[in-house]
Design an enzyme around this catalytic site. Structure first.
Site, PDB file in Angstrom:
ATOM      1  CE1 TYR A 140     -44.226  87.219 -48.794  1.00 51.42           C
ATOM      2  CE2 TYR A 140     -45.976  87.761 -47.243  1.00 51.42           C
ATOM      3  CZ  TYR A 140     -45.151  86.833 -47.837  1.00 51.42           C
ATOM      4  OH  TYR A 140     -45.250  85.517 -47.472  1.00 51.42           O
ATOM      5  CE  LYS A 186     -32.096  81.512 -58.224  1.00 60.04           C
ATOM      6  NZ  LYS A 186     -31.586  80.129 -58.178  1.00 60.04           N
ATOM      7  CG  ASP A 219     -31.244  77.506 -55.876  1.00 55.13           C
ATOM      8  OD1 ASP A 219     -30.503  78.263 -55.208  1.00 55.13           O
ATOM      9  OD2 ASP A 219     -31.021  77.244 -57.073  1.00 55.13           O
ATOM     10  CG  ASP A 243     -44.023  82.749 -46.245  1.00 51.88           C
ATOM     11  OD1 ASP A 243     -44.468  82.471 -45.113  1.00 51.88           O
ATOM     12  OD2 ASP A 243     -44.640  82.507 -47.299  1.00 51.88           O
ATOM     13  CG  ASP A 247     -44.334  77.249 -43.699  1.00 52.36           C
ATOM     14  OD1 ASP A 247     -44.328  78.143 -42.828  1.00 52.36           O
ATOM     15  OD2 ASP A 247     -45.369  76.838 -44.258  1.00 52.36           O
TER      16      ASP A 247
HETATM   17  C1  IPM Z   1     -46.574  83.600 -42.254  1.00 50.52           C
HETATM   18  C2  IPM Z   1     -47.787  83.421 -43.118  1.00 50.52           C
HETATM   19  C3  IPM Z   1     -48.186  84.777 -43.704  1.00 50.52           C
HETATM   20  C4  IPM Z   1     -47.058  85.273 -44.562  1.00 50.52           C
HETATM   21  C5  IPM Z   1     -49.520  84.784 -44.454  1.00 50.52           C
HETATM   22  C6  IPM Z   1     -50.655  84.235 -43.618  1.00 50.52           C
HETATM   23  C7  IPM Z   1     -49.852  86.159 -44.966  1.00 50.52           C
HETATM   24  O1  IPM Z   1     -47.542  82.473 -44.101  1.00 50.52           O
HETATM   25  O2  IPM Z   1     -46.634  84.385 -41.286  1.00 50.52           O
HETATM   26  O3  IPM Z   1     -45.558  82.965 -42.527  1.00 50.52           O
HETATM   27  O4  IPM Z   1     -46.966  84.917 -45.745  1.00 50.52           O
HETATM   28  O5  IPM Z   1     -46.245  86.040 -44.069  1.00 50.52           O
HETATM   29 MG    MG Z   2     -45.702  81.469 -43.890  1.00 45.16          MG
END
Ligand code: IPM
Ligand code: MG
Length: 353
Positions: A140, A186, A219, A243, A247
């Site tokens: 990032y 990884k 993975d 990240d 999710d």
């Molecule tokens: C998160 C989001 C952010 C990230 C974006 C909105 C920059 O996806 O907080 O997980 O990638 O960190």
């Molecule tokens: Mg995110």
């Protein structure tokens, strides 16, 4: 007195943060504590007013508050702006500004919602895991980035110090849980991951001998999270892997609208609390969004920043109670409005404070 910076953000942001403030006001009314709310702009709202997703005005306010509560940022309106002007850049700069290197993303299944997951009930019932995502380094932020000769590049880099501090943070959390830490990398392909693994092993060996440390390739971890998520307790991983995996983990719990997060540093600056979901522009302004992730982020704030563990627990119990009673927003197949869920949670909190 505790000073809180409210960053309303974009899309559903203002609607859900309103519910979080309602919760804080109930706690204020019942307890002997005073919250002082300050407001500032970030993301799309800030771009519209200042042509900057994290304006100086907002940065100044960070210096006077004890914690920061953020909803979500972004939306189609700002999607085509140059990378540096996008709402997301405001969030990344905010994390950096606060030196919030550790992002704590708990994923816990509410039993009554086990049916809401796309996975089988027996796979997910009882999940209680914590993803500790490194937040201010890795691909990032690594340099060089952008155009280099005729290609575009991003750089995944981690220094020894960056790895040690996130691993220590994750280990401290694991010590309060099942003392099981899984480091995800990884290392079969990336040098930066090999180094991550080496430093992780060294840090745990030296400072946390009681922790059972394991390693997993990212993975495989993505697959294992779906196959048998209950094998995990605490996961520590890099910015990008965290990240993605968080999710994924959110869907184990039934809806991304339920997951909270805390972004913390070394304690010298205020910590940041935000749901892990986005600004859901498609349902913005309709009083439809699920405010629970935002409300649970507020509970994390009380717990981590203000040492109000009792109140934090009352909030999460209130959330669980209303879910047990069958109240749901649309993301969970229900029909209740954002503000109705907020009211129900507030009533429940009031009863238990
Ligand atoms: C998160 C989001 C952010 C990230 C974006 C909105 C920059 O996806 O907080 O997980 O990638 O960190
Ligand atoms: Mg995110």
């Amino acid at each position: 007195m505790k000073k809180i910076l409210i960053l309303k953000g974009d899309g559903i942001g203002p609607e859900i943060i309103k519910e979080a403030i309602k919760v804080l006001e109930i706690i204020e009314k019942k307890n002997n504590i005073k919250f002082e709310f300050h407001e500032a702009l970030i993301g799309g709202q800030a771009i519209d007013k200042y042509n900057d997703p994290l304006p100086q005005e907002t940065i100044e306010k960070l210096k006077i508050v004890d914690a920061v509560l953020l909803s979500a940022i972004g939306g189609p309106k700002w999607e085509n702006l140059p990378q540096d002007k996008k709402p997301e850049k405001g969030l990344l700069r905010l994390r950096k500004e606060l030196n919030a290197f550790a992002n704590l993303r708990p994923a816990k299944v509410f039993s009554c919602l086990a049916e809401a997951s796309t996975l089988k009930k027996e796979i997910i019932d009882g999940i209680d895991l914590m993803i500790v995502r490194e937040l201010t380094g890795g691909i990032y932020f690594g340099m060089p980035r952008g155009k280099v000769n005729d290609s575009y590049v991003n750089t995944a880099s981690y220094s020894e110090e960056e790895i040690r501090r996130i691993v220590k943070c994750a280990a401290q959390i694991a010590m309060k849980r099942k003392k099981k830490l899984c480091s995800v990398d990884k290392a079969n392909v990336l040098e930066v991951s090999q180094f991550w693994r080496e430093i992780t092993i060294d840090t745990i060996n030296k400072d946390f001998p009681e922790i059972e440390l394991s390693h997993m390739y990212v993975d495989n971890c993505a697959m294992q999270l779906i196959r048998n998520p209950k094998q995990f307790d605490t996961i520590v991983t890099s910015n990008l892997f965290g990240d993605i995996l968080s999710d994924e983990a959110s869907m184990l719990t039934g809806s991304i609208g339920l997951l909270a997060s805390a972004s913390i540093g070394d304690g010298s600056k205020p910590a940041l609390f935000e749901p892990i979901h986005g600004s859901a522009p498609d349902i913005a302004g309709q009083n439809k969004a699920n405010p629970i992730a935002m409300i649970l982020s507020t509970a994390m704030m009380l717990d981590y920043s203000f040492n109000m563990n009792k109140e934090a627990l009352i909030i999460s119990n209130a959330v669980e109670t209303i879910l047990n009673n069958g109240y749901r927003t649309a993301d969970l197949g229900g029909e209740l409005k954002t503000s109705e869920i907020g009211d129900l949670i507030c009533q429940e909190i009031e009863r238990n404070l």
